[in-house]
Design a protein around this motif. Structure first.
Motif, mmCIF file in Angstrom:
data_model
loop_
_atom_site.group_PDB
_atom_site.id
_atom_site.type_symbol
_atom_site.label_atom_id
_atom_site.label_comp_id
_atom_site.label_asym_id
_atom_site.label_seq_id
_atom_site.Cartn_x
_atom_site.Cartn_y
_atom_site.Cartn_z
ATOM 1 N N GLU A 93 41.364 -5.284 52.138
ATOM 2 C CA GLU A 93 41.195 -6.318 53.174
ATOM 3 C C GLU A 93 41.060 -5.693 54.551
ATOM 4 O O GLU A 93 40.257 -6.151 55.375
ATOM 5 N N TYR B 274 37.636 -4.229 54.730
ATOM 6 C CA TYR B 274 36.684 -5.338 54.816
ATOM 7 C C TYR B 274 36.622 -5.887 56.239
ATOM 8 O O TYR B 274 35.532 -6.144 56.756
ATOM 9 N N GLN B 275 37.771 -6.051 56.877
ATOM 10 C CA GLN B 275 37.801 -6.578 58.243
ATOM 11 C C GLN B 275 37.015 -5.685 59.204
ATOM 12 O O GLN B 275 36.295 -6.182 60.073
ATOM 13 N N VAL C 94 33.217 -6.170 58.221
ATOM 14 C CA VAL C 94 32.644 -7.485 58.515
ATOM 15 C C VAL C 94 32.316 -7.624 60.007
ATOM 16 O O VAL C 94 31.452 -8.437 60.367
ATOM 17 N N GLN D 165 28.857 -6.344 59.835
ATOM 18 C CA GLN D 165 28.000 -7.182 58.995
ATOM 19 C C GLN D 165 28.660 -8.554 58.839
ATOM 20 O O GLN D 165 29.301 -8.821 57.828
ATOM 21 N N LYS E 177 27.858 -11.469 57.927
ATOM 22 C CA LYS E 177 27.561 -12.330 56.780
ATOM 23 C C LYS E 177 28.069 -11.749 55.460
ATOM 24 O O LYS E 177 27.877 -12.342 54.411
ATOM 25 N N LEU E 178 28.750 -10.614 55.509
ATOM 26 C CA LEU E 178 29.240 -9.959 54.310
ATOM 27 C C LEU E 178 30.445 -10.702 53.733
ATOM 28 O O LEU E 178 31.441 -10.918 54.418
ATOM 29 N N SER E 179 30.352 -11.098 52.484
ATOM 30 C CA SER E 179 31.486 -11.768 51.832
ATOM 31 C C SER E 179 32.425 -10.715 51.264
ATOM 32 O O SER E 179 32.027 -9.576 51.012
ATOM 33 N N PHE E 180 33.663 -11.102 51.040
ATOM 34 C CA PHE E 180 34.644 -10.177 50.486
ATOM 35 C C PHE E 180 34.221 -9.747 49.076
ATOM 36 O O PHE E 180 34.320 -8.578 48.718
ATOM 37 N N ALA E 181 33.702 -10.682 48.287
ATOM 38 C CA ALA E 181 33.247 -10.362 46.925
ATOM 39 C C ALA E 181 32.109 -9.337 46.960
ATOM 40 O O ALA E 181 32.105 -8.379 46.169
ATOM 41 N N SER E 182 31.164 -9.507 47.872
ATOM 42 C CA SER E 182 30.063 -8.547 47.996
ATOM 43 C C SER E 182 30.568 -7.193 48.454
ATOM 44 O O SER E 182 30.110 -6.149 47.977
ATOM 45 N N PHE E 183 31.523 -7.198 49.376
ATOM 46 C CA PHE E 183 32.119 -5.955 49.861
ATOM 47 C C PHE E 183 32.781 -5.198 48.709
ATOM 48 O O PHE E 183 32.590 -4.000 48.542
#
Length: 118
Positions: A20, A23-24, A27, A30, A32-38
């Motif tokens: 997480e 990811y933060q 993001v 990017q 528009k990047l979703s956590f699932a895509s990340f």
């Protein structure tokens, strides 16, 4: 329930917090990047990294030419591989590619990085 062709995975709390946090920071670059895509992209990158490390164990540096790096690839029966650097672009002459394992190996060499940074 996951959709058809998808799986649900379980990640430990400690690992989830690390992901997480990464990811933060990603993001912000990017939005528009979703956590699932990340997570999916990170997993694929890790698998590719592991494959490269396995293949790179069989490659060794032989020497440097004026504008090239000579490597030995045990996977290819100890064949000598030439990676030429022209206009700051390394290219594997043996495989006629700009993005093979030999180019990646050459780019990891400090001498090549310094030459490209000039």
């Amino acid at each position: 329930m996951p959709q058809r062709g998808q799986k649900t995975i379980t990640i430990s709390g400690k690992t989830l917090k690390k992901l997480e946090q990464k990811y933060q920071s990603e993001v912000t670059r990017q939005p528009k990047l979703s956590f699932a895509s990340f997570i999916a992209e990170s997993a694929i990158i890790e698998l590719e990294r592991r494959q490269i490390l396995r293949e790179a164990q069989l490659i060794s540096l032989v020497g440097f030419g004026e504008d090239s790096v000579i490597l030995k690839d045990e996977k290819k029966e100890n064949r000598l591989i030439e990676v030429q650097i022209r206009d700051k672009r390394p290219k594997c002459i043996t495989e006629d590619k700009f993005d093979c394992i030999h180019v990646g190996f050459a780019l990891a060499l400090p001498e090549v990085r310094r030459a490209l940074d000039k």
